[in-house]
Design a protein around this motif. Structure first.
Motif, mmCIF file in Angstrom:
data_model
loop_
_atom_site.group_PDB
_atom_site.id
_atom_site.type_symbol
_atom_site.label_atom_id
_atom_site.label_comp_id
_atom_site.label_asym_id
_atom_site.label_seq_id
_atom_site.Cartn_x
_atom_site.Cartn_y
_atom_site.Cartn_z
ATOM 1 N N THR A 120 6.184 42.659 7.613
ATOM 2 C CA THR A 120 6.267 42.045 6.338
ATOM 3 C C THR A 120 4.833 41.344 5.973
ATOM 4 O O THR A 120 4.428 40.662 7.275
ATOM 5 C CB THR A 120 7.529 41.526 5.836
ATOM 6 N N ASP A 121 4.468 41.403 4.768
ATOM 7 C CA ASP A 121 3.418 40.692 4.647
ATOM 8 C C ASP A 121 3.590 38.966 4.843
ATOM 9 O O ASP A 121 2.850 38.626 5.132
ATOM 10 C CB ASP A 121 2.531 40.813 3.318
ATOM 11 N N ARG A 127 5.413 44.081 0.710
ATOM 12 C CA ARG A 127 4.322 44.631 1.128
ATOM 13 C C ARG A 127 3.642 44.794 -0.278
ATOM 14 O O ARG A 127 4.016 45.288 -1.306
ATOM 15 C CB ARG A 127 4.793 46.010 1.291
#
Ligand code: F6P
Length: 342
Positions: free
Chosen positions: A132-133, A310
């Motif tokens: 995950t970002d 994302r």
């Protein structure tokens, strides 16, 4: 569908916002919820309570977790593993939504492989989950570090000192780099890049020679000097997932800098302040989006998945992929931060 919800590992701002979102959306879908107390421990001890529209009221801005948390590893031995699976059946849970970091989600991954329905929500202020970002809680931690650096700047400058600020970040220096960038640190030290004491002192001396008679150094708790070859720890005891308690690098640096440069140096450990209190707006929104999507995944029967950010999209990825590796600070970001060193 009857869903158990738990929060595991270190707490972080936004956990309650996820719980609220899971329950609010789930009730609309006709689901029922059990709040599992203190992470996986609650399943070993059959400690659960219903989560209702009333019990989740007022949770959005509240730090901590109403469910409590622990670092219990329920798969540590055969007996606990059996107890866990038996209790899940006893409770009649159709799915467990686990909100946690690498360790908590690692258990959710294993349980899924054992035939138990799980869905994961990524949580860690360290922001080091690879799939995950961003994890929620990170933005709040960064804003706390930024405010601390603003405050420390004025007193450090007034006394012409060096201030070493130790922040969280076990294996990755995301909080140090983001907080340090936002707060104008003169040097940022991270676990990904072991530091050299001569270079650190060189930065302090250079600033002094150029007429800047104070310096602020941000150090992630997992950073360490090249010559030490490993992290500086508080004690040797391991938790249930095999982690040692970090801490001490800030104090070490402050002593070394003062001894080597003769410049008065202090250190501050921000510690759990970074994890306490209300989540920022960014974290409230991210936590809410994660919670809604996680419960929808459960409703759709998409188990063994974890919600992730994302770009600006909430997507889902396999739990296995999500818990595989640590997301370390990317070199380009550190390059930008280092432009402002010295
Ligand atoms: O994993 C998140 C984290 O906040 C780390 O940055 C830190 O090393 C650790 O938890 C502290 O854990 P505890 O709450 O057990 O002191």
């Amino acid at each position: 569908m009857y869903v158990g919800v738990l929060t595991g590992g270190g707490d972080c701002p936004g956990l309650n916002a996820v719980i609220r979102a899971v329950v609010r959306r789930g009730l609309q879908l006709g689901m029922k919820f059990a709040g599992i107390r203190d992470g996986w421990k609650g399943l070993l001890e059959l400690s659960v309570a219903p989560l209702t529209r009333e019990s989740i009221s007022g949770l959005l801005p509240r730090g901590g977790t109403i469910l409590g948390t622990s670092r219990t590893n329920p798969l540590k031995n055969k007996e606990d593993t059996e107890k866990l699976t038996t209790n899940i059946k006893k409770l009649g849970l159709d799915c467990i939504i686990a909100i946690g970091g690498d360790d908590t989600l690692g258990v959710a991954t294993k349980l899924y492989k054992m035939g138990i329905n799980t869905v994961g929500v990524p949580k860690t202020i360290d922001n080091d989950l690879s799939a995950t970002d961003f994890t929620f809680g990170f933005d709040t931690a960064v804003s706390i570090v930024t405010e601390a650096l603003d405050r420390l700047h004025t007193t450090t400058e007034a006394h012409h000192r060096v201030m070493v600020v130790e922040v969280m970040g076990r294996h990755a220096g995301w909080i140090a780099v983001y907080g340090g960038l936002a707060g104008g640190a003169d040097l940022i030290l991270i676990p990904e890049k072991p530091f050299n004491m001569d270079e650190v002192c060189g930065v302090v001396r250079k600033r002094r020679n150029e007429g800047k008679n104070f310096s602020i150094i941000v150090v992630a708790e997992g950073a360490y000097p090249e010559e030490a070859g490993g992290m500086i720890t508080k004690d040797t005891e391991l938790d249930a997932f095999g982690h040692v308690r970090l801490g001490g690098v800030g104090e070490f640096l402050a002593k070394e800098i003062e001894a080597r440069t003769g410049i008065e140096t202090r250190h501050v450990v921000l510690g759990h302040l970074q994890r306490g209190g209300s989540p920022t707006a960014f974290d409230r929104i991210l936590a809410t989006r994660y919670g809604v999507r996680a419960v929808e995944l459960a409703h759709e029967g998409k188990f063994g998945r974890m919600v992730a950010l994302r770009g600006n999209q909430i997507v889902d990825v396999s739990l296995e992929e999500a818990t595989g590796e640590t997301k370390t600070v990317n070199q380009e970001l550190y390059r930008i931060a280092s432009i402002f060193f010295g």
